[in-house]
Design an enzyme around this catalytic site. Structure first.
Site, PDB file in Angstrom:
ATOM      1  N   ASP A  96     -38.330 -19.774 -26.308  1.00  0.00           N
ATOM      2  CA  ASP A  96     -39.179 -20.962 -26.402  1.00  0.00           C
ATOM      3  C   ASP A  96     -40.257 -20.987 -25.307  1.00  0.00           C
ATOM      4  O   ASP A  96     -40.124 -20.368 -24.254  1.00  0.00           O
ATOM      5  CB  ASP A  96     -38.331 -22.234 -26.254  1.00  0.00           C
ATOM      6  CG  ASP A  96     -37.486 -22.508 -27.479  1.00  0.00           C
ATOM      7  OD1 ASP A  96     -37.474 -21.662 -28.394  1.00  0.00           O
ATOM      8  OD2 ASP A  96     -36.837 -23.569 -27.510  1.00  0.00           O
ATOM      9  N   HIS A 249     -36.016 -18.628 -22.750  1.00  0.00           N
ATOM     10  CA  HIS A 249     -37.386 -19.110 -22.585  1.00  0.00           C
ATOM     11  C   HIS A 249     -38.259 -17.986 -22.043  1.00  0.00           C
ATOM     12  O   HIS A 249     -37.836 -17.240 -21.143  1.00  0.00           O
ATOM     13  CB  HIS A 249     -37.449 -20.305 -21.628  1.00  0.00           C
ATOM     14  CG  HIS A 249     -36.771 -21.530 -22.155  1.00  0.00           C
ATOM     15  ND1 HIS A 249     -35.397 -21.702 -22.081  1.00  0.00           N
ATOM     16  CD2 HIS A 249     -37.264 -22.636 -22.776  1.00  0.00           C
ATOM     17  CE1 HIS A 249     -35.077 -22.874 -22.627  1.00  0.00           C
ATOM     18  NE2 HIS A 249     -36.187 -23.460 -23.060  1.00  0.00           N
TER      19      HIS A 249
END
Length: 723
Positions: A96, A249
């Site tokens: 992400d 991430h």
């Protein structure tokens, strides 16, 4: 005594026009464009890390049981809900908040090393900033999902905002890589166990728009501060061979541990027999990134292009601002140091030696001098001016040149009856012609020039001509002071005058690059004036033009701070605008006229490479950027750290206040007006740069101006106590 300059050749006819109105449209368009670029960049850069998630609640009565107990890939249309879970020993790696120019390539390298795919849920603003990374991700066979444009918690936003967040991200993806996406991950989402009514409403809305919502089974928690590789690895290892969608991430903060941890997780899972797949692999879809439509491509390319321009413009302006800030501080330190050197040098020269003052310039200059006063409709001030000269402690002859006045100026000067005053009448020909008439009539070695709205102290001329004891001196600049110090506008000019004379002119003297001997108070060796053929009407700043010409002719120009002249400053914005417009425009004309000094040798070349560059950089270019700096300050308050922005601005203001206080100290002025310096930044400064902008546009258009007389109130003798 009256003299008529009737035998002079007829002056060249000048075309008199009104001051042109500012080119507000051009200025407004440029400022609006710059502000728009900053706003675009601010939205892209600013909101991403500023929004916060809303904690989930226990309100789940609107969430279908299939979603609460199902898999992390959710499809719903509000009526029917289906989910998909990874099978045993199946892993989907998801990332992400990217793409990020530092961390995304590191993760791609690890994935390529082990030949496993990943799914990247990207932020639209980051896509627009780094389109090449998006293409790299897709070219390596990975999938791209939507993670909104600015990373807000969608459950707290309106339906319109949610639509914009999704659509703009699709456009950005289309512009960057020519594809769209049908998978979506809400910012701040977690596992299906964290679903509640608010975030489920978002998923329903996205399902209606054709999106699959993808949450996760295991969170690496690589977003936590001080997390270790071992903790990341432990957080994402499934139990008992269960399949899982893992959350990592590749952007949104410090992700320096993610790639390293991933390099441990992948081989460990492979060793346990796990396989790696994608959302398309789990759902049986052909692709989650179909080609974008023609409309999406056009809009997407425009959005990505605009953000790239905004990003680059902001970056370059930030660097420019830093460079100018460093230059400004360096110049300020230099000017203060040189000003102090000048003050100390002259202080030592004036110390008492055996009870007798030993002047810095050696033997005092005692020869008579001529004072030339050009006057055009100066009935309010001319009597005060002449009376102040008549009280001079130095022997002088006064020549008042009436340049076609229609208000009785010449008659007033003549009726005063002073024997050493000569009034010359001539048709209106402009200030340079009036001064040249006075110079031609002068029969002394030194000629002092002043304005018809200025008064001298009794010792002013004596102090002003002292440097002429040195045969190298061609001109001397005096110390012009604002007499009418009542009202905000006049006080701001008072501050400006004190700093300009007490600091700047002292420094210019030391560096031998005095650009202007002011028209209000200046003395010239007549030989130097003759050598440069007197004053020219080529520019509106005849004083600057003359000063530069004298320096280029090999003469030295110095500053004498003890020679004070008192002048009446404009008291309205309209008067101030007209005066500064003329000064600014004329200075640019003089700079252009003497541009070849930059490549000359000798004193002229030194002035060109010091004085002209100083005028170009610090009195033209940097002030032209002032409106952009003001806009950037507002940008910083809204989109950067407001505290850091205010600290930076406050630091520059504090430096300015300190330098102003030092200037007032050197000139022995009262410190009372210092409190107005901060207020200068919000009114006076803006007026000055607007005048400069208008002057630049006028100079480009080649507009020529006349005298532009200011309305005077007179009565300076009352302010100064001149009898």
């Amino acid at each position: 005594m009256s003299v008529y300059a009737s035998q002079k050749p007829a002056p060249r006819e000048k075309r008199r026009i009104r001051v042109p109105r500012p080119r507000w449209i051009v200025f407004a368009v440029l400022i609006t464009l710059f502000a728009s670029l900053l706003a675009v960049n601010g939205v892209v850069q600013g909101e991403f890390t500023q929004d916060q998630a809303v904690e989930s609640t226990s309100d789940v009565d609107q969430v279908p049981e299939e979603a609460l107990t199902g898999g992390p890939i959710i499809q719903t249309d509000g009526e029917t809900t289906t989910t998909v879970s990874p099978g045993d020993k199946q892993i989907v790696l998801t990332f992400d908040d990217g793409p990020d120019p530092e961390y995304t390539p590191e993760i791609l390298e690890v994935l390529a090393q082990y030949h496993v795919p990943g799914v990247f849920f990207m932020i639209g603003s980051e896509i627009s900033k780094y389109p090449d990374l998006v293409e790299q991700v897709l070219d390596q066979g990975h999938e791209v999902g939507i993670h909104t444009f600015t990373h807000p918690d969608l459950s707290t936003k309106s339906e319109w905002r949610r639509l914009v967040e999704m659509q703009e991200t699709q456009y950005a993806l289309a512009g960057a890589a020519g594809v769209s996406s049908v998978i979506f991950r809400p910012p701040y989402s977690s596992t299906v166990e964290a679903l509640d009514n608010s975030n489920w409403a978002v998923m329903e809305e996205m399902g209606d728009r054709g999106y699959l919502t993808v949450v996760n089974n295991l969170d690496s928690r690589d977003w936590e501060p001080d997390v270790t590789n071992a903790e990341i690895v432990e957080a994402v290892m499934p139990e008992d061979g269960e399949g899982a969608i893992l959350l990592f991430h590749d952007g949104g903060g410090d992700r320096s541990n993610t790639a390293a941890a991933l390099a441990e997780v992948i081989p460990a899972l492979l060793a346990e027999g796990y396989t790696f797949t994608t959302v398309a692999g789990l759902t049986g879809m052909e692709t989650v990134n179909p080609e974008a439509t023609a409309n999406e491509l056009i809009l997407g390319t425009s959005i990505v292009g605009a953000i790239q321009i905004a990003k680059n413009a902001t970056t370059w302006f930030s660097l420019l601002l830093v460079a100018f800030g460093v230059l400004t501080i360096a110049r300020l330190v230099l000017m203060l140091g040189l000003g102090r050197k000048h003050a100390n040098r002259h202080k030592r020269g004036r110390r008492r030696a055996g009870g007798v003052i030993s002047p810095y310039w050696g033997t005092p200059y005692t020869k008579p001098v001529t004072v030339v006063v050009p006057a055009y409709n100066e009935k309010e001030c001319i009597a005060d001016t002449v009376r102040s000269l008549a009280a001079s402690t130095h022997p002088i002859r006064i020549i008042v040149v009436d340049d076609g006045s229609t208000d009785g100026t010449a008659e007033i000067a003549e009726k005063l009856g002073y024997p050493n005053v000569t009034v010359i009448w001539q048709p209106n020909a402009g200030k340079p012609a009036a001064l040249n008439t006075g110079i031609a009539a002068a029969d002394t070695e030194v000629v002092v020039m002043m304005d018809g709205d200025t008064v001298f102290e009794p010792d002013t001329v004596r102090e002003l001509v002292k440097p002429f004891a040195d045969p190298e001196i061609g001109a001397v600049a005096g110390n012009a002071k604002v007499a009418n110090r009542k009202g905000m506008i006049a006080l701001w000019q008072h501050i400006e005058y004190v700093v300009g004379f007490s600091i700047d002119r002292r420094a210019y003297d030391v560096m031998r690059c005095m650009a202007t001997v002011p028209g209000a108070i200046g003395a010239f060796r007549k030989q130097a004036l003759t050598q440069v053929n007197g004053l020219s009407d080529d520019t509106l700043a005849e004083d600057t033009d003359l000063t530069i010409a004298i320096i280029r002719a090999g003469w030295r120009v110095v500053y004498e701070e003890h020679a004070r002249a008192w002048t009446e400053a404009p008291t309205t914005m309209q008067q101030l605008w007209k005066q500064r417009y003329r000064w600014s425009y004329g200075t640019m004309q003089a700079m252009w006229k003497h541009r070849h000094a930059l490549v000359e040798r000798g004193p002229g070349g030194k002035f060109g490479r010091r004085g002209l560059l100083n005028l170009a950089m610090f009195q033209t270019l940097m002030p032209l950027l002032s409106p952009l700096i003001d806009v950037f300050l507002i940008y910083g308050l809204f989109f950067l750290d407001p505290a850091e922005t205010l600290i930076a601005w406050g630091t520059m203001l504090a430096l300015q206040v300190c330098s102003t206080m030092y200037a007032f100290h050197l000139d022995k002025e009262s410190m009372k007006p210092i409190w107005l310096v901060p207020l200068q930044q919000f009114v006076y400064r803006q007026v000055m740069y607007l005048v400069l902008i208008q002057s630049v546009l006028a100079a480009l258009g080649g507009i020529r101006l006349g005298w532009q007389k200011l309305q005077r109130a007179g009565g300076l003798s009352a302010l100064l106590g001149v009898k």
